[in-house]
Design an enzyme around this catalytic site. Sequence first.
Site, PDB file in Angstrom:
ATOM      1  N   LYS A 277       2.788 -12.745  44.733  1.00  0.00           N
ATOM      2  CA  LYS A 277       2.694 -12.842  43.284  1.00  0.00           C
ATOM      3  C   LYS A 277       1.650 -13.889  42.896  1.00  0.00           C
ATOM      4  O   LYS A 277       1.401 -14.814  43.663  1.00  0.00           O
ATOM      5  CB  LYS A 277       4.047 -13.299  42.711  1.00  0.00           C
ATOM      6  CG  LYS A 277       5.119 -12.244  42.702  1.00  0.00           C
ATOM      7  CD  LYS A 277       6.394 -12.783  42.057  1.00  0.00           C
ATOM      8  CE  LYS A 277       7.499 -11.745  42.055  1.00  0.00           C
ATOM      9  NZ  LYS A 277       7.210 -10.568  41.219  1.00  0.00           N
ATOM     10  N   ARG A 351      14.701  -3.125  45.036  1.00  0.00           N
ATOM     11  CA  ARG A 351      15.197  -1.752  45.238  1.00  0.00           C
ATOM     12  C   ARG A 351      15.496  -1.486  46.711  1.00  0.00           C
ATOM     13  O   ARG A 351      16.340  -0.663  47.046  1.00  0.00           O
ATOM     14  CB  ARG A 351      14.176  -0.757  44.659  1.00  0.00           C
ATOM     15  CG  ARG A 351      12.821  -0.834  45.312  1.00  0.00           C
ATOM     16  CD  ARG A 351      11.732  -0.189  44.470  1.00  0.00           C
ATOM     17  NE  ARG A 351      11.379  -0.995  43.286  1.00  0.00           N
ATOM     18  CZ  ARG A 351      10.501  -0.619  42.361  1.00  0.00           C
ATOM     19  NH1 ARG A 351       9.873   0.537  42.473  1.00  0.00           N
ATOM     20  NH2 ARG A 351      10.245  -1.394  41.324  1.00  0.00           N
TER      21      ARG A 351
HETATM   22  N1  BES Z   1      11.820  -9.793  40.804  1.00  0.00           N
HETATM   23  C1  BES Z   1      10.743  -8.967  40.415  1.00  0.00           C
HETATM   24  C2  BES Z   1      10.872  -8.465  38.983  1.00  0.00           C
HETATM   25  C3  BES Z   1      10.626  -9.469  37.897  1.00  0.00           C
HETATM   26  C4  BES Z   1       9.349  -9.884  37.599  1.00  0.00           C
HETATM   27  C5  BES Z   1      11.668  -9.905  37.116  1.00  0.00           C
HETATM   28  C6  BES Z   1       9.135 -10.775  36.561  1.00  0.00           C
HETATM   29  C7  BES Z   1      11.460 -10.770  36.070  1.00  0.00           C
HETATM   30  C8  BES Z   1      10.199 -11.209  35.796  1.00  0.00           C
HETATM   31  C9  BES Z   1      10.650  -7.740  41.314  1.00  0.00           C
HETATM   32  O1  BES Z   1      11.040  -7.919  42.617  1.00  0.00           O
HETATM   33  C10 BES Z   1       9.220  -7.324  41.317  1.00  0.00           C
HETATM   34  O2  BES Z   1       8.414  -8.091  41.749  1.00  0.00           O
HETATM   35  N2  BES Z   1       8.936  -6.135  40.815  1.00  0.00           N
HETATM   36  C11 BES Z   1       7.605  -5.668  40.710  1.00  0.00           C
HETATM   37  C12 BES Z   1       7.621  -4.192  40.972  1.00  0.00           C
HETATM   38  C13 BES Z   1       6.254  -3.603  41.145  1.00  0.00           C
HETATM   39  C14 BES Z   1       5.613  -4.113  42.420  1.00  0.00           C
HETATM   40  C15 BES Z   1       6.386  -2.102  41.176  1.00  0.00           C
HETATM   41  C16 BES Z   1       7.085  -5.983  39.317  1.00  0.00           C
HETATM   42  O3  BES Z   1       7.858  -5.911  38.359  1.00  0.00           O
HETATM   43  O4  BES Z   1       5.928  -6.334  39.195  1.00  0.00           O
HETATM   44 ZN    ZN Z   2       9.445  -8.660  43.827  1.00  0.00          ZN
END
Ligand code: BES
Ligand code: ZN
Length: 501
Positions: A277, A351
């Site tokens: 990230k 997921r």
């Molecule tokens: N934990 C995150 C989702 C999240 C992001 C929650 C920001 C709250 C605030 C999750 O594991 C994630 O990173 N999801 C990705 C999915 C994507 C790679 C399809 C996302 O939301 O960017």
């Molecule tokens: Zn994630």
Amino acid sequence: MELNIEYSNISLTNEKMEALVVFVAEDSDLRGSGLSALPSQLKKNLVDSMKLKVFSGKKGKSQQLFSGYTKIPQILAVGVGKKAELDAETIRRSAGHAGKLLTSLKANKVGFVVSSLLQAASETDVGQLLVEGLVLGAYEFNLYKKPQNNKSNPKSIKIHCCDPEKITSLKALKAGKIRADGTNTARTLGNLPANDLKPKDLATEAKKIARQYKMECTVLEEKEMKKLGMGMLLGVSRGSREPAKLIILEYNHQKAKQTLAIVGKGVTFDSGGISLKPGKNMDEMKFDMCGAAAVLGAMKVIGQINPKLNIVAVIPTTENLPGGEAQRPGDIVTAHNGKRVEILNTDAEGRLILGDALSYVVKEFKPDAVIDLATLTGACVTALGHLTTGAITNNDDLMEQVRIAGNSSGDRVWQLPSFPEYGEAIKGKYADLQNIGGGDSGTIVGGMFLEHFVADTPWVHLDIAGTSWNVKYIAYQPNSGATGVGVRLLVDLVQNWTPTK
Ligand code: BES
Ligand code: ZN
Ligand code: ZN
């Protein structure tokens, strides 16, 4: 701050306390509605301050007033708005507002007045709503802060419930306290930094709840997960030195006819893994276990209210880090239900761990319904902001029960569509499935990925990415940090459970 609630049908004219919280409607004349029991000098000052428009009674407005009455020198007047518009959530929020005020008040003993003015507004006992709001509103996370300027702020306040019209009951007040305490437990788990809350700590917390409320707790280690074929959960865990855990916490009632499974995402820190990230706000990914926190908070409440339903809570928990052993984009893993999954983005890890947990609970416990709660997608925050939880389901009846519990608890939920075409995006190129889709409608696609792991079990997925932390405009929520969303929704769902077919 800890609030110790006492139910005392004391006469307000004899008791000494530092302040009295009085909830007032903007169109109330203070004559009927239980407020007539207030000491006359105090009431006069309150009425005068309304006449002089020092205090309006408007929703969300409050005023600290001197009472002119020596035994209770201060009034905290809290507005609840128009009488006709009063509902349960307004009462809870008004009490939350009062709870926040109490944290900055230098007092050891205060009272609040329950009046029939409020009761007319709600099916739920007003005493319960008021205590719930007060205790939620007074929550502070300050484990890591020294008390400011050496002030020894009181850590707890004794709160007297003054109920001259005998409207509420000890049972209702206790219920409000139990529900708020469970929510606050979830908040604290959420707020703890990831160096102090690891998968093993969530397991410790689950065992503590099991011991306290006579539940069964099993914690599966990675060796057992391997035997069970949980390739998705193990794949995520590879990038971290902290071993993953699968926590199973069972509450059983002798007369239960059905079993509900609740599953919570427990990523104690989500760096994204190899699909790292960006740095901005990455600290917030300590909150990526708020689904797990909601499940534990709810189990704590459930242990004290003894609902007539079997409940099995499952928490897959791990860190998502990019260590040398971490899984790579392009890797293909085998899930607990045998499906092969191509990992196209290691940041779509929720997921993966939930898929294995869902498949496991469905196979081993054959529940009548399953609810999962997860901070699953950033896209959900874009779609719904911080005020509403997103939902995906395969069963409209169960969805309706969840929606109702969302409304009654204040943890509101909005269903998103799941037309089969959305699911095309995660059909795999080299495997059965892939863990991300095209890019659009990320919340729906994430939810529909999970659907592959619940077989035919009625299921609702709740994406709490937006509602788990940093919620504004709701007075019983903290100004920042974890909200404990989902705890009271789950409790209401369980308490009003109607069997799924
Ligand atoms: N934990 C995150 C989702 C999240 C992001 C929650 C920001 C709250 C605030 C999750 O594991 C994630 O990173 N999801 C990705 C999915 C994507 C790679 C399809 C996302 O939301 O960017
Ligand atoms: Zn994630
Ligand atoms: Zn995540």
